[in-house]
Scaffold this motif. Structure first.
Motif, PDB file in Angstrom:
ATOM      1  N   MET A   1      17.849   8.136  -6.247  1.00 29.24           N
ATOM      2  CA  MET A   1      16.740   7.372  -5.688  1.00 29.24           C
ATOM      3  C   MET A   1      15.810   8.321  -4.938  1.00 29.24           C
ATOM      4  O   MET A   1      16.266   9.131  -4.147  1.00 29.24           O
ATOM      5  CB  MET A   1      17.287   6.295  -4.760  1.00 29.24           C
ATOM      6  N   ILE A   2      14.539   8.180  -5.188  1.00 30.91           N
ATOM      7  CA  ILE A   2      13.572   9.087  -4.571  1.00 30.91           C
ATOM      8  C   ILE A   2      13.015   8.565  -3.251  1.00 30.91           C
ATOM      9  O   ILE A   2      12.329   9.271  -2.546  1.00 30.91           O
ATOM     10  CB  ILE A   2      12.396   9.363  -5.527  1.00 30.91           C
ATOM     11  N   ILE A   3      13.310   7.323  -2.906  1.00 33.13           N
ATOM     12  CA  ILE A   3      12.741   6.723  -1.704  1.00 33.13           C
ATOM     13  C   ILE A   3      13.762   6.755  -0.583  1.00 33.13           C
ATOM     14  O   ILE A   3      14.902   6.331  -0.744  1.00 33.13           O
ATOM     15  CB  ILE A   3      12.262   5.284  -1.983  1.00 33.13           C
ATOM     16  N   LEU A   4      13.312   7.233   0.564  1.00 31.80           N
ATOM     17  CA  LEU A   4      14.167   7.260   1.737  1.00 31.80           C
ATOM     18  C   LEU A   4      14.514   5.839   2.159  1.00 31.80           C
ATOM     19  O   LEU A   4      13.686   4.937   2.041  1.00 31.80           O
ATOM     20  CB  LEU A   4      13.441   7.966   2.888  1.00 31.80           C
ATOM     21  N   GLN A   5      15.703   5.635   2.661  1.00 25.44           N
ATOM     22  CA  GLN A   5      16.118   4.301   3.082  1.00 25.44           C
ATOM     23  C   GLN A   5      15.288   3.795   4.250  1.00 25.44           C
ATOM     24  O   GLN A   5      15.201   2.591   4.475  1.00 25.44           O
ATOM     25  CB  GLN A   5      17.597   4.298   3.442  1.00 25.44           C
ATOM     26  N   THR A   6      14.672   4.700   4.998  1.00 26.97           N
ATOM     27  CA  THR A   6      13.860   4.302   6.142  1.00 26.97           C
ATOM     28  C   THR A   6      12.435   3.910   5.758  1.00 26.97           C
ATOM     29  O   THR A   6      11.695   3.380   6.581  1.00 26.97           O
ATOM     30  CB  THR A   6      13.789   5.445   7.172  1.00 26.97           C
ATOM     31  N   ALA A   7      12.041   4.159   4.512  1.00 30.04           N
ATOM     32  CA  ALA A   7      10.666   3.898   4.093  1.00 30.04           C
ATOM     33  C   ALA A   7      10.354   2.406   4.096  1.00 30.04           C
ATOM     34  O   ALA A   7      11.145   1.586   3.627  1.00 30.04           O
ATOM     35  CB  ALA A   7      10.413   4.488   2.712  1.00 30.04           C
ATOM     36  N   ILE A   8       9.185   2.087   4.625  1.00 31.92           N
ATOM     37  CA  ILE A   8       8.691   0.710   4.643  1.00 31.92           C
ATOM     38  C   ILE A   8       7.339   0.626   3.948  1.00 31.92           C
ATOM     39  O   ILE A   8       7.016  -0.380   3.336  1.00 31.92           O
ATOM     40  CB  ILE A   8       8.568   0.188   6.094  1.00 31.92           C
ATOM     41  N   TYR A   9       6.555   1.713   4.023  1.00 28.62           N
ATOM     42  CA  TYR A   9       5.173   1.689   3.550  1.00 28.62           C
ATOM     43  C   TYR A   9       4.890   2.795   2.533  1.00 28.62           C
ATOM     44  O   TYR A   9       5.325   3.929   2.700  1.00 28.62           O
ATOM     45  CB  TYR A   9       4.212   1.891   4.729  1.00 28.62           C
ATOM     46  N   SER A  10       4.114   2.423   1.506  1.00 27.06           N
ATOM     47  CA  SER A  10       3.525   3.375   0.567  1.00 27.06           C
ATOM     48  C   SER A  10       2.027   3.369   0.873  1.00 27.06           C
ATOM     49  O   SER A  10       1.365   2.348   0.699  1.00 27.06           O
ATOM     50  CB  SER A  10       3.776   2.923  -0.879  1.00 27.06           C
ATOM     51  N   ILE A  11       1.493   4.494   1.328  1.00 29.46           N
ATOM     52  CA  ILE A  11       0.110   4.521   1.796  1.00 29.46           C
ATOM     53  C   ILE A  11      -0.832   5.073   0.731  1.00 29.46           C
ATOM     54  O   ILE A  11      -0.508   6.022   0.030  1.00 29.46           O
ATOM     55  CB  ILE A  11      -0.013   5.286   3.136  1.00 29.46           C
ATOM     56  N   ASP A  12      -1.974   4.444   0.630  1.00 29.91           N
ATOM     57  CA  ASP A  12      -3.013   4.795  -0.324  1.00 29.91           C
ATOM     58  C   ASP A  12      -4.013   5.763   0.307  1.00 29.91           C
ATOM     59  O   ASP A  12      -4.187   5.786   1.529  1.00 29.91           O
ATOM     60  CB  ASP A  12      -3.715   3.501  -0.760  1.00 29.91           C
TER      61      ASP A  12
END
Length: 163
Positions: A1-12
């Protein structure tokens, strides 16, 4: 998995550019950028490497600020992300038709890779400006059951304040 477990936002890109240049310039709103630094450091806010590539075209202070935080902030174009982008572009081919906003499919695809809950997409694109003929991030989010919101909402949700 490439996404950290702490991630909440994907910013543009639009959220960063609008915040830096118009809404929260760092010379006046330094605490906003200190808070962003913390969110990036803690892995709460992430972005596709394509966002950095868009910012590089300007080669300005925002690009250099982001580049200095590249480790942990920008997610590389790994196969899993590329596959998600390919599927998204197949469903919404006009998302890349204009040649502008090349990072948009990567921002959306990155959000979909988080499990069990997709990431919230932070963008300054207006929900009323998108359509099937000109799909933007809020339009696609609405169709795909994803959440998009402006940076001010993300700042509120992450307990930012000047006090």
């Amino acid at each position: 998995m490439i996404i950290l477990q702490t991630a909440i936002y994907s910013i543009d890109t639009s959220a960063l550019v609008t915040a830096w240049g118009r809404n929260y310039p760092p010379d006046i709103f330094g605490p906003v950028w200190e808070h962003m630094d913390t969110l990036i450091h803690d892995g709460v806010v992430i972005a596709s490497l394509e966002v950095l590539n868009e910012l590089e075209k300007q080669d300005d202070d925002l690009f250099h600020w982001c580049k200095a935080r590249a480790d942990g902030f920008f997610i590389d174009l790994v196969e899993e992300l590329q596959d998600a982008v390919t599927a998204l572009v197949a469903k919404y081919p006009k998302i890349v038709a204009t040649g502008r906003n090349k990072a948009d499919p990567f921002v959306i695809a990155l959000a979909t890779l988080a499990n069990p809950t997709p990431l919230i997409i932070v963008t300054e694109e207006g929900p009323l400006s998108g359509s099937a003929k000109r799909p933007n991030i809020p339009f696609i989010c609405n169709n795909e059951g994803l959440i998009s919101q402006p940076l001010i909402t993300a700042l509120r949700d992450t307990a930012f304040n000047f006090r």
